[in-house]
Design an enzyme around this catalytic site. Structure first.
Site, short mmCIF file in Angstrom:
data_model
loop_
_atom_site.label_atom_id
_atom_site.label_comp_id
_atom_site.label_asym_id
_atom_site.label_seq_id
_atom_site.Cartn_x
_atom_site.Cartn_y
_atom_site.Cartn_z
N CYS A 76 2.64 -4.98 10.84
CA CYS A 76 1.93 -4.16 9.85
C CYS A 76 1.38 -2.89 10.49
CB CYS A 76 0.78 -4.96 9.23
SG CYS A 76 1.33 -6.43 8.38
N ARG B 39 6.03 -7.83 2.20
CA ARG B 39 6.12 -6.38 2.40
C ARG B 39 6.88 -5.78 1.23
NH1 ARG B 39 4.57 -6.04 7.67
NH2 ARG B 39 4.86 -7.97 8.82
C1 BEZ Z 1 2.80 -8.81 11.42
O1 BEZ Z 1 3.07 -8.78 12.62
O2 BEZ Z 1 2.50 -7.81 10.79
C2 BEZ Z 1 2.83 -10.12 10.71
C3 BEZ Z 1 3.77 -11.04 11.10
C4 BEZ Z 1 3.80 -12.28 10.44
C5 BEZ Z 1 2.91 -12.54 9.44
C6 BEZ Z 1 2.00 -11.58 9.03
C7 BEZ Z 1 1.96 -10.36 9.68
#
Ligand code: BEZ
Length: 226
Positions: A54, A131
């Protein structure tokens, strides 16, 4: 067996009106349609603040914000986190990377907007938004939807490419082929009558495979300065 709202979430589709809402954001409380203010809007969700993928994605949006602005497009993010978490994360990202996430990020702690937009997909996560990217046009119609899972980041070039493709299609009433990017030839709308078909066949400027697959160049924009 009874089904829950989460099992069958609302999934706004292409061509639907973008559901309107009021929300608390890092820019204060806002109403979505007021925020849009007649421009294109990219409404996107991320699973959680202070997570690696993110962070790369939101810095990606911030780094390309001028390109979105040049396409008359506003950004607004969302996650199911509190406003305090958003503020701390924005501050942390600025300190650590020098990138300021200076577009509103919705604190959708009650999941109201996430549910409205089908961003909660319970077989992926019951508590974090996937996402999602919603491309909303100036008439507040949803024009393109992307959903990515938690573990795969999006591609900013592709987000900008399809935004430009949508705008080009609207402006010139054409369709865009595989991998189209600005400056490439566009698809001539397939003819619907014999007369239109003859016109395509006879047009010497078109790049043609056949009458139903013809491409043309768009006129270059002339900048007039006074
Ligand atoms: C992330 O790295 O943004 C992420 C990865 C897995 C679940 C939620 C966020």
């Amino acid at each position: 067996m009874e089904t829950t709202e989460l099992e069958h979430p609302t999934m706004p589709r292409i061509g639907d009106n973008a559901p309107d809402f009021e929300a608390v954001t890092t820019h204060g409380r806002l109403n979505f349609s007021d925020y849009a203010d007649g421009k294109w809007v990219i409404l996107f969700s991320h699973p959680a603040d202070f997570t690696p993928v993110c962070t790369t994605e939101l810095t990606g949006f911030a780094n390309r914000k001028k390109e979105f602005e040049a396409l008359d497009t506003k950004l607004i993010g969302l996650s199911i986190d509190s406003i305090h978490s958003h503020l701390a994360w924005v501050n942390n990202v600025k300190e650590k990377t020098g990138v300021y996430l200076d577009f509103p990020i919705i604190a959708d702690i009650d999941m109201k907007v996430a549910k409205m937009y089908g961003m909660l997909q319970p077989n992926e996560s019951e508590t974090a938004a996937v996402r999602a990217v919603f491309f909303v046009d100036p008439f507040l119609k949803i024009r393109l939807v992307m959903y990515y899972p938690l573990n795969v980041g999006r591609n900013m070039d592709e987000i900008l490419r399809v935004l430009e493709a949508l705008q080009t299609s609207d402006e010139h009433k054409v369709a865009l082929p595989l991998d189209w990017k600005k400056g490439d030839k566009v698809i001539v709308p397939p003819p619907k009558t014999l007369k239109e078909m003859e016109a395509v066949i006879e047009n010497a400027y078109y790049e043609k495979i056949d009458f139903y697959l013809a491409k043309k160049s768009l006129p270059e924009k002339v900048l007039v300065t006074v």
